[in-house]
Design a protein around this motif. Structure first.
Motif, PDB file in Angstrom:
ATOM      1  N   TYR A 140       0.907  -1.015  -0.047  1.00 40.91           N
ATOM      2  CA  TYR A 140      -0.178  -0.390   0.211  1.00 40.91           C
ATOM      3  C   TYR A 140       0.759   1.105  -0.116  1.00 40.91           C
ATOM      4  CZ  TYR A 140       1.054   0.373   5.488  1.00 40.91           C
ATOM      5  OH  TYR A 140       1.827  -0.101   6.186  1.00 40.91           O
ATOM      6  N   ARG A 141       0.248   1.936  -0.394  1.00 38.25           N
ATOM      7  CA  ARG A 141       0.797   3.894  -0.375  1.00 38.25           C
ATOM      8  C   ARG A 141      -0.343   4.800  -0.095  1.00 38.25           C
ATOM      9  NH1 ARG A 141       0.126   5.360  -5.900  1.00 38.25           N
ATOM     10  NH2 ARG A 141       2.210   7.126  -5.518  1.00 38.25           N
ATOM     11  N   ALA A 142       0.456   5.341   1.401  1.00 33.27           N
ATOM     12  CA  ALA A 142      -0.016   6.383   1.478  1.00 33.27           C
ATOM     13  C   ALA A 142       0.251   8.246   1.088  1.00 33.27           C
ATOM     14  CB  ALA A 142      -0.789   6.081   3.033  1.00 33.27           C
ATOM     15  N   GLY A 143       0.332   9.303   0.901  1.00 31.93           N
ATOM     16  CA  GLY A 143       1.069   9.943   1.495  1.00 31.93           C
ATOM     17  C   GLY A 143      -0.115  11.780   0.669  1.00 31.93           C
ATOM     18  N   ALA A 144       0.361  12.455   0.224  1.00 35.89           N
ATOM     19  CA  ALA A 144      -0.437  13.942   0.034  1.00 35.89           C
ATOM     20  C   ALA A 144       0.429  14.453  -1.477  1.00 35.89           C
ATOM     21  CB  ALA A 144      -0.492  14.759   0.674  1.00 35.89           C
ATOM     22  N   TYR A 145      -0.847  15.036  -1.561  1.00 33.35           N
ATOM     23  CA  TYR A 145      -0.200  15.541  -3.755  1.00 33.35           C
ATOM     24  C   TYR A 145      -0.486  17.535  -2.989  1.00 33.35           C
ATOM     25  CZ  TYR A 145       0.012  12.072  -6.731  1.00 33.35           C
ATOM     26  OH  TYR A 145       0.166  11.051  -7.187  1.00 33.35           O
ATOM     27  N   LEU A 146       0.680  18.586  -2.833  1.00 30.58           N
ATOM     28  CA  LEU A 146       0.215  19.815  -2.887  1.00 30.58           C
ATOM     29  C   LEU A 146       0.645  21.052  -4.261  1.00 30.58           C
ATOM     30  CD1 LEU A 146       0.693  22.176  -0.366  1.00 30.58           C
ATOM     31  CD2 LEU A 146       3.058  21.581  -0.634  1.00 30.58           C
ATOM     32  N   ASN A 147      -0.652  21.477  -3.855  1.00 29.37           N
ATOM     33  CA  ASN A 147      -0.670  22.449  -4.964  1.00 29.37           C
ATOM     34  C   ASN A 147       0.392  23.198  -5.124  1.00 29.37           C
ATOM     35  OD1 ASN A 147      -1.734  23.716  -7.835  1.00 29.37           O
ATOM     36  ND2 ASN A 147      -3.598  23.808  -6.920  1.00 29.37           N
ATOM     37  N   SER A 148       1.214  23.034  -6.098  1.00 26.40           N
ATOM     38  CA  SER A 148       2.377  24.309  -5.528  1.00 26.40           C
ATOM     39  C   SER A 148       2.059  25.526  -6.648  1.00 26.40           C
ATOM     40  CB  SER A 148       3.317  24.074  -5.963  1.00 26.40           C
ATOM     41  OG  SER A 148       3.784  23.088  -7.222  1.00 26.40           O
ATOM     42  N   SER A 149       1.259  25.578  -7.834  1.00 28.99           N
ATOM     43  CA  SER A 149       1.266  26.245  -8.966  1.00 28.99           C
ATOM     44  C   SER A 149      -0.550  25.668  -9.070  1.00 28.99           C
ATOM     45  CB  SER A 149       2.042  26.311  -9.179  1.00 28.99           C
ATOM     46  OG  SER A 149       2.186  25.479 -10.406  1.00 28.99           O
ATOM     47  N   ASP A 150      -0.398  27.084 -10.802  1.00 29.69           N
ATOM     48  CA  ASP A 150      -1.534  25.951 -11.291  1.00 29.69           C
ATOM     49  C   ASP A 150      -0.944  24.957 -12.075  1.00 29.69           C
ATOM     50  OD1 ASP A 150      -3.177  28.163 -10.845  1.00 29.69           O
ATOM     51  OD2 ASP A 150      -2.034  29.333 -12.686  1.00 29.69           O
ATOM     52  N   ASP A 151      -0.538  24.057 -12.509  1.00 26.10           N
ATOM     53  CA  ASP A 151      -0.139  23.107 -12.901  1.00 26.10           C
ATOM     54  C   ASP A 151       0.547  21.845 -12.128  1.00 26.10           C
ATOM     55  OD1 ASP A 151      -2.079  24.042 -15.153  1.00 26.10           O
ATOM     56  OD2 ASP A 151      -0.073  25.158 -16.290  1.00 26.10           O
ATOM     57  N   VAL A 152       1.443  22.344 -11.589  1.00 25.21           N
ATOM     58  CA  VAL A 152       2.317  21.577 -11.109  1.00 25.21           C
ATOM     59  C   VAL A 152       1.958  21.033  -9.614  1.00 25.21           C
ATOM     60  CG1 VAL A 152       4.672  21.448 -10.097  1.00 25.21           C
ATOM     61  CG2 VAL A 152       4.068  23.042 -12.354  1.00 25.21           C
ATOM     62  N   TYR A 153       2.045  19.853  -9.033  1.00 23.47           N
ATOM     63  CA  TYR A 153       2.197  19.665  -8.102  1.00 23.47           C
ATOM     64  C   TYR A 153       2.840  18.543  -7.529  1.00 23.47           C
ATOM     65  CZ  TYR A 153      -2.306  20.222  -9.975  1.00 23.47           C
ATOM     66  OH  TYR A 153      -3.075  21.344 -10.671  1.00 23.47           O
ATOM     67  N   ILE A 154       3.456  18.086  -6.157  1.00 23.78           N
ATOM     68  CA  ILE A 154       4.338  17.377  -5.517  1.00 23.78           C
ATOM     69  C   ILE A 154       3.620  17.113  -4.705  1.00 23.78           C
ATOM     70  CG2 ILE A 154       6.231  18.259  -4.250  1.00 23.78           C
ATOM     71  CD1 ILE A 154       6.559  21.020  -5.537  1.00 23.78           C
TER      72      ILE A 154
END
Length: 177
Positions: free
Chosen positions: A132-146
């Protein structure tokens, strides 16, 4: 010097091995990147260690969002420059919680089949694992996600005298277009 090489390899493994660059087909904001009928592709470039040998790793992945937030995908990696060669094929399912505006958590499950090339003239048994995997995406700009998270993998038919699971970090860079 051997310790420094192993430390450098470990740092590369932690920072590069699980780094994915993905492009998601969508239109605008974070929820569109993970919306129904959008797709993602990814590339893995890194290094790793196995069987007391160092490897270069190349990989590719693709996914499709069947409903908002639910991705079905497959990844493949090829480990080379060490013996034996290693090929990993990983079908996966990931759910991204798209309701939050700035941070979007994700959960996922996967099955992995690992194929080994000949090692010193001997054939090795292929191996199955799941996790399994668990984590989060952070919206750093309009089109880029980390994104970042943790992966836990359990090996099937493992020798009872060795550790049959592993846990490692992952870092994900995603671009929506």
């Amino acid at each position: 010097m051997k310790i420094m090489n192993k430390l450098a390899t470990l740092l590369m493994l932690l920072s590069l091995n699980h780094t994915v660059t993905a492009a998601s087909v969508g239109t605008g904001g974070l929820s569109a990147a993970f919306s129904k009928d959008s797709a993602s592709v990814g590339v893995v470039v890194g290094s790793g260690s196995a069987f007391d040998d160092d490897y270069m790793i190349l990989g590719f992945g693709a996914g499709y969002y069947v409903i908002n937030g639910l991705e079905i995908g497959i990844d493949a990696q090829y480990w080379f420059s060490g013996e034996p060669s290693i090929t990993k094929v990983t079908p996966k399912i990931t759910y991204v919680f798209t309701q939050p505006q700035t941070i979007s958590p994700y959960l996922g499950i996967f099955y992995r089949r690992t194929f080994y090339g000949d090692y010193e003239g001997m054939s090795m048994d292929d191996q199955n694992s799941y996790g399994y995997r668990a984590g989060a995406y952070l919206n750093s700009s309009d089109d880029v996600y980390i994104g970042g998270g943790i992966v836990h993998e359990k090996y099937v038919d493992c020798n009872e005298f060795v550790d049959c699971s592993t846990t490692y970090p992952e870092i994900i860079f995603a671009i929506s277009f």
